[in-house]
Enzyme design. Structure first.
Site, PDB file in Angstrom:
ATOM      1  N   LYS A  21       0.817  -1.204   0.000  1.00  0.00           N
ATOM      2  CA  LYS A  21       0.000   0.000   0.000  1.00  0.00           C
ATOM      3  C   LYS A  21       0.859   1.266   0.000  1.00  0.00           C
ATOM      4  O   LYS A  21       0.404   2.349  -0.350  1.00  0.00           O
ATOM      5  CB  LYS A  21      -0.900   0.030   1.240  1.00  0.00           C
ATOM      6  CG  LYS A  21      -1.884  -1.105   1.348  1.00  0.00           C
ATOM      7  CD  LYS A  21      -2.684  -0.943   2.655  1.00  0.00           C
ATOM      8  CE  LYS A  21      -3.632  -2.079   2.889  1.00  0.00           C
ATOM      9  NZ  LYS A  21      -4.300  -1.946   4.217  1.00  0.00           N
ATOM     10  N   GLU A  61       8.016   1.704  -6.154  1.00  0.00           N
ATOM     11  CA  GLU A  61       8.129   1.190  -4.781  1.00  0.00           C
ATOM     12  C   GLU A  61       8.358   2.349  -3.819  1.00  0.00           C
ATOM     13  O   GLU A  61       8.999   3.343  -4.171  1.00  0.00           O
ATOM     14  CB  GLU A  61       9.294   0.194  -4.727  1.00  0.00           C
ATOM     15  CG  GLU A  61       9.691  -0.308  -3.360  1.00  0.00           C
ATOM     16  CD  GLU A  61       8.663  -1.256  -2.768  1.00  0.00           C
ATOM     17  OE1 GLU A  61       7.572  -0.760  -2.422  1.00  0.00           O
ATOM     18  OE2 GLU A  61       8.962  -2.452  -2.627  1.00  0.00           O
ATOM     19  N   ILE A  87       9.857   2.097  -0.579  1.00  0.00           N
ATOM     20  CA  ILE A  87      11.132   2.009   0.117  1.00  0.00           C
ATOM     21  C   ILE A  87      11.751   0.634  -0.099  1.00  0.00           C
ATOM     22  O   ILE A  87      11.043  -0.377  -0.127  1.00  0.00           O
ATOM     23  CB  ILE A  87      10.967   2.298   1.634  1.00  0.00           C
ATOM     24  CG1 ILE A  87      12.325   2.327   2.339  1.00  0.00           C
ATOM     25  CG2 ILE A  87      10.020   1.299   2.287  1.00  0.00           C
ATOM     26  CD1 ILE A  87      12.238   2.871   3.759  1.00  0.00           C
ATOM     27  N   ASP A 108      14.448  -1.829   1.611  1.00  0.00           N
ATOM     28  CA  ASP A 108      15.148  -2.044   2.878  1.00  0.00           C
ATOM     29  C   ASP A 108      16.133  -3.194   2.713  1.00  0.00           C
ATOM     30  O   ASP A 108      17.292  -2.994   2.361  1.00  0.00           O
ATOM     31  CB  ASP A 108      14.117  -2.318   3.972  1.00  0.00           C
ATOM     32  CG  ASP A 108      14.715  -2.286   5.366  1.00  0.00           C
ATOM     33  OD1 ASP A 108      15.942  -2.416   5.492  1.00  0.00           O
ATOM     34  OD2 ASP A 108      13.956  -2.138   6.333  1.00  0.00           O
ATOM     35  N   LYS A 147      14.727  -7.867  -0.383  1.00  0.00           N
ATOM     36  CA  LYS A 147      14.118  -9.169  -0.663  1.00  0.00           C
ATOM     37  C   LYS A 147      12.815  -9.036  -1.447  1.00  0.00           C
ATOM     38  O   LYS A 147      12.558  -9.803  -2.378  1.00  0.00           O
ATOM     39  CB  LYS A 147      13.871  -9.919   0.644  1.00  0.00           C
ATOM     40  CG  LYS A 147      15.149 -10.391   1.326  1.00  0.00           C
ATOM     41  CD  LYS A 147      14.829 -11.246   2.539  1.00  0.00           C
ATOM     42  CE  LYS A 147      16.108 -11.795   3.168  1.00  0.00           C
ATOM     43  NZ  LYS A 147      15.823 -12.678   4.317  1.00  0.00           N
ATOM     44  N   THR A 148      11.991  -8.065  -1.069  1.00  0.00           N
ATOM     45  CA  THR A 148      10.702  -7.904  -1.737  1.00  0.00           C
ATOM     46  C   THR A 148      10.880  -7.551  -3.207  1.00  0.00           C
ATOM     47  O   THR A 148      10.283  -8.178  -4.092  1.00  0.00           O
ATOM     48  CB  THR A 148       9.878  -6.805  -1.040  1.00  0.00           C
ATOM     49  OG1 THR A 148       9.655  -7.175   0.322  1.00  0.00           O
ATOM     50  CG2 THR A 148       8.539  -6.622  -1.733  1.00  0.00           C
ATOM     51  N   LYS A 168      17.111   2.377   1.948  1.00  0.00           N
ATOM     52  CA  LYS A 168      17.646   2.469   3.299  1.00  0.00           C
ATOM     53  C   LYS A 168      19.049   1.863   3.359  1.00  0.00           C
ATOM     54  O   LYS A 168      19.310   0.820   2.772  1.00  0.00           O
ATOM     55  CB  LYS A 168      16.702   1.744   4.271  1.00  0.00           C
ATOM     56  CG  LYS A 168      17.022   1.978   5.744  1.00  0.00           C
ATOM     57  CD  LYS A 168      16.074   1.192   6.639  1.00  0.00           C
ATOM     58  CE  LYS A 168      14.661   1.738   6.590  1.00  0.00           C
ATOM     59  NZ  LYS A 168      13.794   1.072   7.597  1.00  0.00           N
ATOM     60  N   ASP A 196       3.883   3.228   6.237  1.00  0.00           N
ATOM     61  CA  ASP A 196       3.096   2.964   7.438  1.00  0.00           C
ATOM     62  C   ASP A 196       3.862   2.217   8.513  1.00  0.00           C
ATOM     63  O   ASP A 196       4.950   1.684   8.294  1.00  0.00           O
ATOM     64  CB  ASP A 196       1.862   2.138   7.067  1.00  0.00           C
ATOM     65  CG  ASP A 196       2.220   0.674   6.814  1.00  0.00           C
ATOM     66  OD1 ASP A 196       1.656  -0.211   7.495  1.00  0.00           O
ATOM     67  OD2 ASP A 196       3.078   0.416   5.942  1.00  0.00           O
TER      68      ASP A 196
END
Length: 284
Positions: free
Chosen positions: A129, A194, A196, A198, A201-202, A226, A253
């Site tokens: 989201k 996207e 962020i 980090d 992996k996503t 990041k 979020d």
């Protein structure tokens, strides 16, 4: 209500919304200067131009605004935030005006890239989201750039939903849903939008899946990346490189809270405790 600005030879009439927009851009520029002065973004004799990052195969060339670990942000009392989040924020890391200014330049860089590739269209894939505000402002910038240059570059939008965090813990296996019919992506230039990056992996999982769908190209535009330890080596086209702190706001979020914040802020321990939920997913 209309306000008129009188010059020596002409009268220019602006709506209040237009005036607010101009003031917002001006404030963003001034804040950008303050961030540069406080975080020593420019070469300080210890690095060779840290803003310019190496390009990976999935990266669109663009400068990156680096916010150093030593930068302590701006006091929240100087900005408009919801009373719901009183005492929950450490500081404002990136004000909204600065975000908007950066996205203007990112939009031009992205159009430059696809023009050079002779692309006939772009399919933007928004990672939900957290990416929806970034997508809206990025598309607005892309459309303005395309119109200003008088070129034809049709854009369509798709959405994928990803869950990768519970509280401040990255879960073991990111969950992707909503990709739809695989044939829709065949021979398409896909730009993943996207919020962020980090651990990486996503986005790595999503790129791998899209590559398997016979896409023509897959590129990534991320608002933030990041600095993590061990360092995440994946480098997309990125707006800001930020310290390894948990950031919220501008649709980012913490357990579905803080998305309505206008600015990107750092959440504190009080906020994490107040909005925490039971963690049932396996952490990384």
């Amino acid at each position: 209500m209309l306000t008129s600005l009188i010059t020596s030879s002409t009268t220019v009439t602006l709506t209040l919304s237009q005036i607010y927009y101009i003031l917002d851009i001006a404030c963003g520029f001034l804040i950008s200067v303050l961030v540069w002065m406080n975080s020593s973004v420019l070469d300080n004799g210890n690095h060779s131009n840290p803003q310019i990052r190496d390009m990976s195969s999935n990266m669109i060339k663009a400068d990156c605004v680096v916010i150093e670990d030593s930068f302590r942000g701006f006091p929240t009392e100087y900005f408009c935030t919801s009373p719901r989040y009183d005492e929950c924020l450490d500081y404002v890391l990136i004000p909204n005006g600065m975000i908007k200014d950066r996205l203007e330049k990112m939009s031009m860089d992205i159009v430059d890239y696809y023009e050079a590739c002779n692309a006939t269209s772009i399919t933007l894939m928004c990672v939900l989201k957290g990416g929806f505000k970034f997508l809206a402002d990025l598309v607005d910038g892309l459309e303005r750039t395309v119109r200003a240059r008088g070129i034809v570059l049709p854009m369509s939008v798709e959405f994928v939903r990803v869950k990768s965090y519970v509280n401040d813990v990255s879960i073991h296996e990111p969950i992707l849903t909503g990709l739809g019919d695989p044939s829709e992506y065949k021979d398409k230039n896909v730009l993943v939008v996207e919020d962020i990056i980090d651990t990486g992996k996503t986005i790595t999982k999503l790129i791998s899946h899209l590559d398997s769908l016979s896409t023509k190209s897959v590129k990534v535009a991320s608002l933030l990346v990041k600095r993590t330890s061990p360092r995440n080596d994946y480098r997309p086209d990125v707006g800001f490189e930020v310290p390894n702190r948990f950031v919220v706001g501008y649709a980012l979020d913490y357990n579905d809270n803080f998305r309505d914040l206008h600015h990107i802020c750092v959440i504190n321990e009080v906020g994490q405790k107040k909005f925490s939920v039971p963690c049932t997913s396996k952490p990384v």
